[in-house]
Design a protein around this motif. Sequence first.
Motif, PDB file in Angstrom:
ATOM      1  N   LEU A  55      -1.541 -14.318  23.490  1.00 57.85           N
ATOM      2  CA  LEU A  55      -2.443 -15.434  23.216  1.00 57.85           C
ATOM      3  C   LEU A  55      -2.088 -16.058  21.874  1.00 57.85           C
ATOM      4  O   LEU A  55      -1.514 -15.399  21.009  1.00 57.85           O
ATOM      5  N   SER A  71      -9.762 -15.549  24.469  1.00 59.59           N
ATOM      6  CA  SER A  71      -9.811 -16.767  25.277  1.00 59.59           C
ATOM      7  C   SER A  71      -8.467 -16.946  25.959  1.00 59.59           C
ATOM      8  O   SER A  71      -7.450 -17.133  25.300  1.00 59.59           O
ATOM      9  N   GLY A  72      -8.474 -16.866  27.264  1.00 56.83           N
ATOM     10  CA  GLY A  72      -7.248 -17.005  28.031  1.00 56.83           C
ATOM     11  C   GLY A  72      -7.541 -16.858  29.506  1.00 56.83           C
ATOM     12  O   GLY A  72      -8.700 -16.852  29.931  1.00 56.83           O
ATOM     13  N   ASP A  73      -6.506 -16.721  30.281  1.00 58.67           N
ATOM     14  CA  ASP A  73      -6.633 -16.556  31.721  1.00 58.67           C
ATOM     15  C   ASP A  73      -7.292 -15.208  32.023  1.00 58.67           C
ATOM     16  O   ASP A  73      -6.729 -14.156  31.706  1.00 58.67           O
ATOM     17  N   PRO A  74      -8.481 -15.196  32.624  1.00 61.46           N
ATOM     18  CA  PRO A  74      -9.196 -13.943  32.870  1.00 61.46           C
ATOM     19  C   PRO A  74      -8.407 -12.950  33.731  1.00 61.46           C
ATOM     20  O   PRO A  74      -8.444 -11.748  33.469  1.00 61.46           O
ATOM     21  N   ALA A  75      -7.700 -13.437  34.724  1.00 60.34           N
ATOM     22  CA  ALA A  75      -6.933 -12.529  35.588  1.00 60.34           C
ATOM     23  C   ALA A  75      -5.806 -11.861  34.807  1.00 60.34           C
ATOM     24  O   ALA A  75      -5.561 -10.660  34.952  1.00 60.34           O
ATOM     25  N   HIS A  76      -5.128 -12.624  33.966  1.00 64.20           N
ATOM     26  CA  HIS A  76      -4.039 -12.079  33.153  1.00 64.20           C
ATOM     27  C   HIS A  76      -4.583 -11.053  32.150  1.00 64.20           C
ATOM     28  O   HIS A  76      -4.008  -9.976  31.985  1.00 64.20           O
TER      29      HIS A  76
END
Length: 81
Positions: A47, A68-73
């Motif tokens: 991130l 804060s980022g792609d929840p799945a990743h």
Amino acid sequence: MKVTPRASKDSIGPGDADRLAVRLRAPPVDGAANAALIEFLARHFDLPRRGVSILSGENARLKRVRLSGDPAHLASLLETL
């Protein structure tokens, strides 16, 4: 998340009571450990530094952080711990 400053190396792993345990080489002086925590988590979770924020516990070992980022990743990276 439980943060331990002045460790022999930077690392992250499972802790107790559904918390992550983070060990940092930085000392807990003048915000150095908090800055090192943000940098370490940003690198580990791929991130930008602005994607990591400390919500509470800036002056304590127990901290709440927001990634804060792609929840799945992020979830897949957390599962590997």
